[in-house]
Design a protein around this motif. Structure first.
Motif, PDB file in Angstrom:
ATOM      1  N   THR A 317     -49.808 -38.122 -62.169  1.00  0.00           N
ATOM      2  CA  THR A 317     -51.049 -37.682 -61.513  1.00  0.00           C
ATOM      3  C   THR A 317     -52.230 -38.586 -61.818  1.00  0.00           C
ATOM      4  O   THR A 317     -53.262 -38.508 -61.150  1.00  0.00           O
ATOM      5  N   GLY A 318     -52.098 -39.423 -62.852  1.00  0.00           N
ATOM      6  CA  GLY A 318     -53.213 -40.280 -63.263  1.00  0.00           C
ATOM      7  C   GLY A 318     -54.277 -39.557 -64.052  1.00  0.00           C
ATOM      8  O   GLY A 318     -55.364 -40.103 -64.271  1.00  0.00           O
ATOM      9  N   ALA A 319     -53.984 -38.325 -64.531  1.00  0.00           N
ATOM     10  CA  ALA A 319     -54.981 -37.535 -65.263  1.00  0.00           C
ATOM     11  C   ALA A 319     -55.180 -38.082 -66.670  1.00  0.00           C
ATOM     12  O   ALA A 319     -54.210 -38.318 -67.402  1.00  0.00           O
ATOM     13  N   VAL A 320     -56.446 -38.264 -67.064  1.00  0.00           N
ATOM     14  CA  VAL A 320     -56.834 -38.710 -68.405  1.00  0.00           C
ATOM     15  C   VAL A 320     -57.664 -37.597 -69.027  1.00  0.00           C
ATOM     16  O   VAL A 320     -58.724 -37.251 -68.500  1.00  0.00           O
ATOM     17  N   ARG A 321     -57.179 -37.025 -70.155  1.00  0.00           N
ATOM     18  CA  ARG A 321     -57.907 -35.932 -70.810  1.00  0.00           C
ATOM     19  C   ARG A 321     -58.373 -36.387 -72.192  1.00  0.00           C
ATOM     20  O   ARG A 321     -57.607 -36.968 -72.967  1.00  0.00           O
ATOM     21  N   PHE A 322     -59.651 -36.102 -72.466  1.00  0.00           N
ATOM     22  CA  PHE A 322     -60.257 -36.455 -73.748  1.00  0.00           C
ATOM     23  C   PHE A 322     -60.409 -35.212 -74.624  1.00  0.00           C
ATOM     24  O   PHE A 322     -60.247 -34.081 -74.167  1.00  0.00           O
ATOM     25  N   GLY A 323     -60.764 -35.458 -75.889  1.00  0.00           N
ATOM     26  CA  GLY A 323     -60.853 -34.386 -76.864  1.00  0.00           C
ATOM     27  C   GLY A 323     -62.065 -33.489 -76.683  1.00  0.00           C
ATOM     28  O   GLY A 323     -62.975 -33.756 -75.874  1.00  0.00           O
ATOM     29  N   ASP A 324     -62.064 -32.434 -77.516  1.00  0.00           N
ATOM     30  CA  ASP A 324     -63.144 -31.440 -77.443  1.00  0.00           C
ATOM     31  C   ASP A 324     -64.059 -31.462 -78.653  1.00  0.00           C
ATOM     32  O   ASP A 324     -64.871 -30.557 -78.851  1.00  0.00           O
ATOM     33  N   GLY A 325     -63.920 -32.485 -79.517  1.00  0.00           N
ATOM     34  CA  GLY A 325     -64.729 -32.571 -80.721  1.00  0.00           C
ATOM     35  C   GLY A 325     -64.077 -31.921 -81.909  1.00  0.00           C
ATOM     36  O   GLY A 325     -64.534 -32.099 -83.039  1.00  0.00           O
ATOM     37  N   VAL A 326     -63.023 -31.163 -81.677  1.00  0.00           N
ATOM     38  CA  VAL A 326     -62.220 -30.589 -82.767  1.00  0.00           C
ATOM     39  C   VAL A 326     -60.872 -31.302 -82.804  1.00  0.00           C
ATOM     40  O   VAL A 326     -60.421 -31.772 -83.858  1.00  0.00           O
ATOM     41  N   HIS A 327     -60.244 -31.367 -81.677  1.00  0.00           N
ATOM     42  CA  HIS A 327     -59.003 -32.111 -81.519  1.00  0.00           C
ATOM     43  C   HIS A 327     -59.285 -33.302 -80.611  1.00  0.00           C
ATOM     44  O   HIS A 327     -59.195 -33.210 -79.388  1.00  0.00           O
ATOM     45  N   GLY A 328     -59.667 -34.399 -81.219  1.00  0.00           N
ATOM     46  CA  GLY A 328     -60.032 -35.589 -80.483  1.00  0.00           C
ATOM     47  C   GLY A 328     -61.514 -35.678 -80.209  1.00  0.00           C
ATOM     48  O   GLY A 328     -62.197 -34.652 -80.022  1.00  0.00           O
ATOM     49  N   ALA A 329     -62.037 -36.908 -80.241  1.00  0.00           N
ATOM     50  CA  ALA A 329     -63.469 -37.132 -80.048  1.00  0.00           C
ATOM     51  C   ALA A 329     -63.883 -36.910 -78.609  1.00  0.00           C
ATOM     52  O   ALA A 329     -63.080 -37.074 -77.674  1.00  0.00           O
ATOM     53  N   ILE A 330     -65.133 -36.533 -78.433  1.00  0.00           N
ATOM     54  CA  ILE A 330     -65.725 -36.425 -77.104  1.00  0.00           C
ATOM     55  C   ILE A 330     -66.341 -37.777 -76.744  1.00  0.00           C
ATOM     56  O   ILE A 330     -67.103 -38.343 -77.544  1.00  0.00           O
ATOM     57  N   PRO A 331     -66.019 -38.338 -75.597  1.00  0.00           N
ATOM     58  CA  PRO A 331     -66.671 -39.590 -75.199  1.00  0.00           C
ATOM     59  C   PRO A 331     -68.192 -39.431 -75.232  1.00  0.00           C
ATOM     60  O   PRO A 331     -68.714 -38.414 -74.746  1.00  0.00           O
ATOM     61  N   PRO A 332     -68.912 -40.391 -75.814  1.00  0.00           N
ATOM     62  CA  PRO A 332     -70.372 -40.270 -75.905  1.00  0.00           C
ATOM     63  C   PRO A 332     -71.008 -40.072 -74.539  1.00  0.00           C
ATOM     64  O   PRO A 332     -70.534 -40.597 -73.525  1.00  0.00           O
ATOM     65  N   ASP A 333     -72.070 -39.302 -74.523  1.00  0.00           N
ATOM     66  CA  ASP A 333     -72.783 -39.021 -73.279  1.00  0.00           C
ATOM     67  C   ASP A 333     -73.198 -40.319 -72.604  1.00  0.00           C
ATOM     68  O   ASP A 333     -73.733 -41.227 -73.256  1.00  0.00           O
ATOM     69  N   ASP A 334     -72.934 -40.444 -71.321  1.00  0.00           N
ATOM     70  CA  ASP A 334     -73.305 -41.565 -70.454  1.00  0.00           C
ATOM     71  C   ASP A 334     -72.428 -42.807 -70.651  1.00  0.00           C
ATOM     72  O   ASP A 334     -72.665 -43.833 -70.027  1.00  0.00           O
ATOM     73  N   ALA A 335     -71.396 -42.710 -71.514  1.00  0.00           N
ATOM     74  CA  ALA A 335     -70.488 -43.849 -71.664  1.00  0.00           C
ATOM     75  C   ALA A 335     -69.654 -44.010 -70.389  1.00  0.00           C
ATOM     76  O   ALA A 335     -69.170 -43.031 -69.816  1.00  0.00           O
ATOM     77  N   VAL A 336     -69.468 -45.247 -69.967  1.00  0.00           N
ATOM     78  CA  VAL A 336     -68.669 -45.511 -68.771  1.00  0.00           C
ATOM     79  C   VAL A 336     -67.188 -45.447 -69.126  1.00  0.00           C
ATOM     80  O   VAL A 336     -66.756 -46.040 -70.118  1.00  0.00           O
ATOM     81  N   LEU A 337     -66.408 -44.752 -68.322  1.00  0.00           N
ATOM     82  CA  LEU A 337     -64.980 -44.548 -68.540  1.00  0.00           C
ATOM     83  C   LEU A 337     -64.206 -45.385 -67.534  1.00  0.00           C
ATOM     84  O   LEU A 337     -64.315 -45.172 -66.320  1.00  0.00           O
ATOM     85  N   ARG A 338     -63.419 -46.332 -68.043  1.00  0.00           N
ATOM     86  CA  ARG A 338     -62.728 -47.286 -67.179  1.00  0.00           C
ATOM     87  C   ARG A 338     -61.249 -47.340 -67.532  1.00  0.00           C
ATOM     88  O   ARG A 338     -60.834 -46.895 -68.602  1.00  0.00           O
TER      89      ARG A 338
END
Length: 667
Positions: A317-338
């Protein structure tokens, strides 16, 4: 310049003598797009030679179809969401034009359209992704969907034609669409969801019976509409035909339906999920970057700590899931995701063709790889050639081309100093467009062993965004120049035997109506383009067949500005004719001269008529004349009767005009 006929006598041989003297056999007759020319200037008038016994391919009633280039926003008011019905004003005017065919969901903006999001109760429908560069307008609505489109088609008496997106959909999706529209209730050709029953549940138990389908829109427009495919035309051509894989580099992630650059930035919330633009991906080929730094793929976020820069990835599906700050870091606000990844394996035309034909073998499934410039692949291996090399010369029903005249591309400047320059460029470009279609037709005939044909789902004359100062001709998009351009093309395509042709768009976003048959909302002006379509409708719907028609001693018009590569002049007249099922002969003559009438000898060779003619003319006071919001009736369809005698006759064709002469057969 047309000589003043009052100063010289006129002598012409009979129609029989004209043919028997060898004009045609000697090659002097020319063709509709390459008229006959004398070796020296002649004092004889132009001759419109209609050889009524030389029948060509059947005349299609779908020759004057049009595109609906944008479905969203209720298709510029075509759909009334309050009444949940087609706009009655648009329906009435569309019926009046005698329009042959209407395309859905459109062109570039529809290249990522998902039909399954556009059916069922409106409140439950999903969003759509704009297919234009950088996500275009962002998230789009699904109010005007396939069923609404078919309701409009049924209300207007037009024929449907559907562009099936391929860059973000699968052959199974396309086959499901065919089943939804065409399968009888109670059948389920491929198992799974009973799409025919779903259609019935949505209010239409009977199959719609859509015959004409095309796969993708302008895939040869590399760097603009290549999507997952290579930007190298030769590679992209094979990928379009047969599918494959292609590396994607430094590509922003999407957030659902939204592919705009802003959507690829982290919003700082826990558990964000974004997607690759073109799944599936080759497993393990991906590199996901957050703010320029590569993060690490893991199978499960549950074992990750709050500072671990990790993500999970589904290559299907091409789905990319990031963490929630407890299990895995949250991408910093306004960071570009490529992402870098290899898209594929992706399907090609052959896979769509096979899946759709399995559901309904009676449909026509058309390819759309038909380059119009060297940069887009013209001159390389054609689609038909690739299919023949692969041993599949019969596995397509037609090839669709968009032979636009692009003023910036074709003539190299972005403005017109005078309105006349704009008129001339229309006519010079028209001849080039015809050559593109004729060459494609010859290529398909050469490489296909079946009955594959050529069709057109978009054409017209425009700037494609490169327009500079055209204040000298502000009405050009809907004026007589553009209408005579369109009419000239219709005469060519009638003689080439094209089964369906869609030109311009039905409704424009702007009230002024950029190349739109009915202008834009809310007035929906009945443009000159619409008026000419109305004029030609009786010709196209009379049945019968075109007959070979040539123009001898065709007056030449010299452009006010030299245009290298287009020759020193263009023909004043284009013409076609057809013998209808009722036996009557209908002759169409387009005079493209901007300011001079042309008196020609009309020779209906081999046709005995009553000596009476029904005449219809669309002209206007000037080649810049148009019908707009403030002047809706400046250009009218004029009808009259005329006694022409029992044989050949002279007729004066007004400047910048389209004329139809109907000659009843002598019983």
């Amino acid at each position: 310049m047309v000589p003043d006929r009052r100063t010289r006598p006129f002598v012409l041989r009979s129609a029989a003598a004209l043919v028997t003297c060898g004009m045609v056999a000697a090659g002097l007759a020319g063709t509709a797009d390459r008229p006959a020319r004398a070796s020296t200037p002649s004092d004889e008038p132009p001759i419109v030679l209609v050889q009524s016994t030389q029948l060509l391919a059947p005349l299609s009633p779908y020759l004057t179809g049009t595109n609906i280039d944008q479905w969203f926003g209720n298709s510029h008011g075509l759909w009334d969401p309050v009444a949940d019905a087609p706009n009655p004003d648009v329906v009435e005017k569309t019926r009046r034009t005698g329009l042959g065919m209407v395309r859905f969901p459109g062109g570039t903006s529809a290249n990522l359209y998902d039909w399954k999001q556009g059916i069922g109760p409106t409140a439950e429908r999903g969003c759509q992704t704009d297919g234009r560069a950088n996500g275009g307008a962002g998230v789009l609505d699904s109010v005007y969907g396939p069923d609404e489109y078919m309701e409009f088609v049924e209300a207007t008496g037009t024929e449907p034609e559907i562009m099936t997106p391929m860059s973000n959909s699968t052959p199974a999706d396309a086959a499901d669409w065919v089943e939804y529209l065409n399968a009888p209730v109670g059948t389920n050709p491929r198992g799974g969801v009973a799409w025919a029953q779903r259609r019935a549940d949505n209010g239409h138990p009977e199959p719609y019976g859509v015959k004409f389908w095309e796969i993708g829109n302008e895939p040869d427009r590399v760097n603009a509409q290549n999507y997952w495919r290579s930007t190298a035309p030769a590679v992209a051509a094979r990928q379009y035909a047969f599918g494959g894989s292609q590396a994607q580099v430094d590509q922003r992630l999407a957030r659902g339906c939204d592919r705009r650059p802003a959507a690829s930035r982290s919003d700082g919330t826990p558990g964000q999920q974004l997607e690759l633009l073109y799944p599936p991906a080759v497993p393990g080929s991906q590199t996901i970057e957050v703010g320029g730094a590569a993060w690490t793929a893991v199978a499960d976020l549950s074992a990750a700590g709050p500072d671990d820069t990790v993500y999970t990835f589904d290559p299907v599906t091409g789905a990319v899931r990031f963490g929630d700050g407890v299990h895995g870091a949250i991408p910093p606000d306004d960071a570009v995701l490529r992402a870098d990844y290899t898209a594929g394996p992706k399907p090609g035309f052959v896979h769509f063709y096979d899946a759709m034909k399995q559901v309904d073998p009676s449909i026509d499934v058309c390819a759309t790889w038909a380059p119009v410039t060297t940069a887009s692949g013209l001159g390389g291996a054609s689609f038909a050639e690739l299919m023949a090399q692969a041993g599949r010369p019969d596995d397509y029903d037609c090839v669709v081309i968009h032979p636009y005249t692009n003023f910036l591309r074709d003539f190299g400047d972005a403005d017109w100093e005078t309105a006349r320059e704009g008129h001339d460029e229309h006519m010079l470009g028209e001849a080039r467009a015809t050559r593109l279609v004729r060459d494609l037709k010859a290529d398909v005939a050469k490489h296909s062993t079946g009955e594959a044909y050529v069709a057109i789902s978009e054409f017209g004359a425009l700037w494609f965004g490169g327009q500079g100062n055209v204040s000298s001709y502000p009405s050009w998009t809907t004026a007589m120049s553009h209408a005579t351009y369109m009419a000239s093309q219709w005469t060519r395509y009638a003689e080439l035997g094209l089964p369906w042709v869609l030109g311009n768009t039905l409704i424009s976003e702007a009230p002024g109506g950029l190349r739109a048959v009915l202008g834009g909302p809310t007035n929906y002006a009945y443009t000159v383009d619409a008026t000419v379509r109305e004029q030609l409708a009786p010709v196209l719907r009379a049945g019968g067949r075109p007959v070979r028609t040539t123009v001898h001693e065709n007056p030449q018009v010299t452009p006010v500005e030299p245009e290298p590569g287009f020759g020193p002049s263009y023909d004043a007249l284009t013409s076609t004719a057809a013998v209808g099922a009722d036996g009557n002969l209908r002759i169409v003559v387009v005079n493209r001269h901007p300011d001079q009438a042309v008196t020609a000898k009309v020779v209906p060779a081999g046709f005995r008529h009553t000596g009476q003619a029904a005449v219809s003319t669309v002209a206007g006071d000037d080649f810049t004349s148009f019908n707009g919001i403030d002047n809706p009736d400046d250009v009218q369809l004029e009808r009259s009767g005329l006694t022409v005698g029992a044989d050949d006759f002279e007729y004066e064709f007004a400047a910048h005009s389209v004329t139809v002469l109907e000659l009843p057969r002598q019983r």
